[in-house]
Design a protein around this motif. Structure first.
Motif, mmCIF file in Angstrom:
data_model
loop_
_atom_site.group_PDB
_atom_site.id
_atom_site.type_symbol
_atom_site.label_atom_id
_atom_site.label_comp_id
_atom_site.label_asym_id
_atom_site.label_seq_id
_atom_site.Cartn_x
_atom_site.Cartn_y
_atom_site.Cartn_z
ATOM 1 N N PRO A 61 1.408 -1.014 -0.009
ATOM 2 C CA PRO A 61 -0.529 0.036 0.509
ATOM 3 C C PRO A 61 0.571 1.084 -0.034
ATOM 4 O O PRO A 61 0.519 2.486 -0.706
ATOM 5 N N MET A 62 1.858 1.486 0.422
ATOM 6 C CA MET A 62 2.644 2.571 0.730
ATOM 7 C C MET A 62 3.215 3.023 -1.188
ATOM 8 O O MET A 62 3.426 3.995 -1.292
ATOM 9 N N ALA A 63 4.115 1.630 -1.662
ATOM 10 C CA ALA A 63 4.110 1.746 -3.006
ATOM 11 C C ALA A 63 3.350 2.502 -3.447
ATOM 12 O O ALA A 63 3.704 3.244 -4.436
ATOM 13 N N ILE A 64 1.956 1.902 -3.388
ATOM 14 C CA ILE A 64 0.888 2.108 -4.499
ATOM 15 C C ILE A 64 0.332 3.649 -4.143
ATOM 16 O O ILE A 64 0.031 4.446 -5.168
ATOM 17 N N VAL A 379 -9.041 3.392 -4.656
ATOM 18 C CA VAL A 379 -7.500 2.665 -4.079
ATOM 19 C C VAL A 379 -6.300 3.383 -3.531
ATOM 20 O O VAL A 379 -5.837 3.248 -2.923
ATOM 21 N N GLY A 380 -6.635 4.394 -4.176
ATOM 22 C CA GLY A 380 -5.633 5.830 -3.438
ATOM 23 C C GLY A 380 -6.276 5.529 -1.910
ATOM 24 O O GLY A 380 -4.722 6.081 -1.420
ATOM 25 N N SER A 384 -3.327 4.571 0.890
ATOM 26 C CA SER A 384 -3.146 5.917 2.080
ATOM 27 C C SER A 384 -2.712 5.670 3.217
ATOM 28 O O SER A 384 -2.512 5.678 4.266
ATOM 29 N N TRP A 385 -4.783 4.888 3.446
ATOM 30 C CA TRP A 385 -5.366 5.059 4.771
ATOM 31 C C TRP A 385 -4.863 3.404 5.032
ATOM 32 O O TRP A 385 -3.905 3.998 6.939
ATOM 33 N N THR A 386 -4.183 3.034 5.124
ATOM 34 C CA THR A 386 -3.474 0.693 5.064
ATOM 35 C C THR A 386 -1.736 1.650 5.060
ATOM 36 O O THR A 386 -1.359 1.671 6.854
ATOM 37 N N LEU A 388 -0.700 4.451 6.083
ATOM 38 C CA LEU A 388 -0.304 5.476 6.922
ATOM 39 C C LEU A 388 -1.244 4.913 8.247
ATOM 40 O O LEU A 388 -0.075 4.938 9.309
ATOM 41 N N VAL A 389 -1.362 4.187 8.688
ATOM 42 C CA VAL A 389 -2.381 2.792 10.393
ATOM 43 C C VAL A 389 -0.987 2.380 10.209
ATOM 44 O O VAL A 389 -0.578 2.228 11.611
ATOM 45 N N CYS A 390 -0.427 1.861 8.912
ATOM 46 C CA CYS A 390 1.102 0.673 9.291
ATOM 47 C C CYS A 390 1.996 1.418 9.671
ATOM 48 O O CYS A 390 2.990 1.002 11.077
ATOM 49 N N THR A 391 2.192 2.658 8.859
ATOM 50 C CA THR A 391 3.410 3.640 9.447
ATOM 51 C C THR A 391 3.721 3.862 10.818
ATOM 52 O O THR A 391 4.417 3.960 11.474
ATOM 53 N N VAL A 392 2.262 4.487 11.275
ATOM 54 C CA VAL A 392 2.224 5.434 12.315
ATOM 55 C C VAL A 392 2.403 4.018 13.116
ATOM 56 O O VAL A 392 3.065 4.302 14.710
ATOM 57 N N GLY A 393 2.045 3.135 13.707
ATOM 58 C CA GLY A 393 1.720 1.974 14.358
ATOM 59 C C GLY A 393 3.511 1.294 14.089
ATOM 60 O O GLY A 393 3.837 1.349 15.625
ATOM 61 N N LEU A 394 3.852 1.676 13.553
ATOM 62 C CA LEU A 394 5.332 0.906 13.518
ATOM 63 C C LEU A 394 6.308 1.863 14.129
ATOM 64 O O LEU A 394 7.318 1.035 14.436
ATOM 65 N N TYR A 395 6.066 3.132 14.174
ATOM 66 C CA TYR A 395 6.950 3.979 14.363
ATOM 67 C C TYR A 395 7.271 4.527 16.275
ATOM 68 O O TYR A 395 8.504 4.248 15.674
ATOM 69 N N PRO A 396 6.687 3.583 16.855
ATOM 70 C CA PRO A 396 7.280 4.065 18.699
ATOM 71 C C PRO A 396 7.695 2.936 18.498
ATOM 72 O O PRO A 396 9.030 3.201 19.428
ATOM 73 N N PHE A 397 7.690 1.637 17.506
ATOM 74 C CA PHE A 397 8.858 0.507 17.447
ATOM 75 C C PHE A 397 10.283 1.208 17.413
ATOM 76 O O PHE A 397 11.320 0.437 17.327
ATOM 77 N N LEU A 398 10.663 2.083 17.520
ATOM 78 C CA LEU A 398 11.775 2.276 16.131
ATOM 79 C C LEU A 398 12.671 3.090 17.700
ATOM 80 O O LEU A 398 14.455 2.818 17.225
ATOM 81 N N GLY A 399 11.567 2.500 19.204
ATOM 82 C CA GLY A 399 12.592 3.097 19.956
ATOM 83 C C GLY A 399 13.051 4.907 20.061
ATOM 84 O O GLY A 399 12.812 5.917 19.613
ATOM 85 N N TRP A 400 14.367 4.949 20.519
ATOM 86 C CA TRP A 400 14.768 5.952 20.698
ATOM 87 C C TRP A 400 15.449 6.714 19.543
ATOM 88 O O TRP A 400 15.536 8.266 19.401
#
Length: 421
Positions: A61-64, A379-380, A384-386, A388-400
């Motif tokens: 979805p990010m690539a699309i 499709v867009g 974009s929503w999918t 966004l949810v995935c990247t924001v969800g993973l972001y805190p796991f980047l740690g410091w």
């Protein structure tokens, strides 16, 4: 870090689906495949292959989203253009800064990665590795001062070499694979798998590079998405195969993870295989560093013109009219980052998390722009929503390292308040 494709002059509506797929693959597969499979396996053990599976699905979805945005808003400004169009100059400039401050850390990582692949064959000392890395950066900086860029033909050769070496590495390592290397499967727990997935983001950046080329697509509305789907599938397959065999042959561990591909190929082909990989790795790192340093120096110049960067960032070379102010800024940063690595103030796997975080933040900006700019496309909107949810969800796991873009945003906010009061 993926290779940034350069636009060939004078081409109009000539890029058909096979060329588009090749350009996408060249934009995404780069130095990450040399570095991340080993580092991810070291972080999460055999369970890192689960993270590769998840990231391969999440990247679609990010690539699309990036493909649709670049087809509709073709510009050399990349994601910052999408954000500027959707939310105005302030946020567009912030994304520009995120990119600019990724390169001072990302380029030395590239040069050290390339040097490590040579070092493992020649038994170089640490000092020799960093001297070689510094020479690579110096050569790329000089090329950018005189205005030489990586030609599209060279980029095509690089892409062909990468794909050939990856297939060779996977096939050659099959006899050395062992089921025993998959136990214990998750030595460091679930959190390490999620953290490995965050680290893998470094491998999947580059979709935004298509913005430089979308004006040349034949039927961009159709071929941009088809190109994304084909290339995302091929990229995911290549990455997963390399990551799987890295674990299956246990070609990772303290001291060798940063050159895991070379270790894997040498199991079957010995030193000759190591040399093939090393020369290719060095070539990949120089080509990628050249493209990113060229882009970053021009963004520095652009930000100076917008008066949201120091004035000296906008200095041009008297003869070549190249952005020497931006190149000087990058050079100073390179000295500091190489010093940090050489004196072991921070290791490579920790340092890579910083530019990874700014690229993460850049893509979150791109997804937010997609939510607004693609809302009339089913499709867009879904993509974009999918993403966004995935990247924001993973972001805190980047740690410091997740704080790095936030610090940039805060400093930029204070700068704007002081200079536009």
């Amino acid at each position: 870090m993926g290779n940034l494709s350069t636009q060939a002059p004078g081409l109009t509506k000539t890029l058909r689906l096979p060329q588009i797929v090749a350009l996408y693959i060249g934009a995404v597969i780069g130095s990450g495949v040399l570095l991340i499979p080993g580092l991810a396996a070291e972080k999460a053990g055999p369970a890192s292959i689960l993270a590769w599976l998840v990231m391969s699905i999440l990247v679609l979805p990010m690539a699309i989203t990036m493909g649709l945005l670049s087809a509709r808003y073709p510009s050399s400004g990349g994601v910052s253009t999408f954000v500027r169009t959707a939310y105005g100059d302030r946020f567009g400039n912030m994304v520009g800064w995120f990119f600019l401050l990724s390169v001072p850390i990302g380029a030395p990582i590239l040069s050290v990665t390339g040097a490590n692949y040579i070092a493992i064959l020649l038994n170089w000392s640490e000092s020799q590795v960093y001297a070689a890395a510094a020479l690579v950066l110096l050569a790329v900086l000089v090329m950018n001062v005189v205005g030489l860029h990586v030609a599209a033909r060279v980029q095509t050769i690089v892409v062909s070499l990468i794909i050939t070496i990856l297939i060779l590495a996977v096939v050659a390592s099959v006899p050395h694979a062992s089921v025993n290397h998959f136990t214990p499967f998750m030595p460091n727990g679930w959190l390490s798998v999620v953290q490995a997935a965050g680290l893998m983001f470094w491998c999947f950046i580059g979709w935004e590079a298509v913005t430089h080329l979308s004006e040349e697509f034949v039927d961009p509305a159709k071929n941009a998405i088809r190109g994304v789907l084909w290339s995302a599938g091929i990229v995911a397959l290549l990455y997963f195969a390399v990551a799987f065999m890295t674990v299956a042959t246990h070609s990772y561990g303290i001291g060798i993870s940063a050159a895991s591909l070379s270790v894997m190929v040498q199991l079957s082909l010995g030193p000759i295989g190591g040399w093939i990989v090393a020369v290719t790795a060095l070539f990949i790192c120089i080509a990628t560093a050249n493209a990113y340093i060229g882009a970053a120096s021009r963004i520095a110049y652009s930000l100076a013109q917008e008066k949201i960067a120091p004035r000296w960032f906008g200095t041009l070379h008297a003869k070549y009219q190249t952005p020497t102010g931006g190149l000087l800024f990058l050079s100073l940063c390179f000295v500091v980052v190489l010093g940090v690595l050489y004196f072991d103030l921070m290791d490579l796997s920790r340092l890579i998390e910083l530019p990874n975080a700014t690229f993460f933040a850049t893509y979150i900006g791109g997804c937010l722009a997609g939510v607004r700019l693609l809302r009339h496309s089913r499709v867009g909107r879904f993509a974009s929503w999918t993403s966004l949810v995935c990247t924001v969800g993973l972001y805190p796991f980047l740690g410091w390292s997740a704080l790095y873009p936030l610090v940039i945003a805060l400093v930029l906010f204070i700068w704007q308040k002081r200079h536009h009061a």
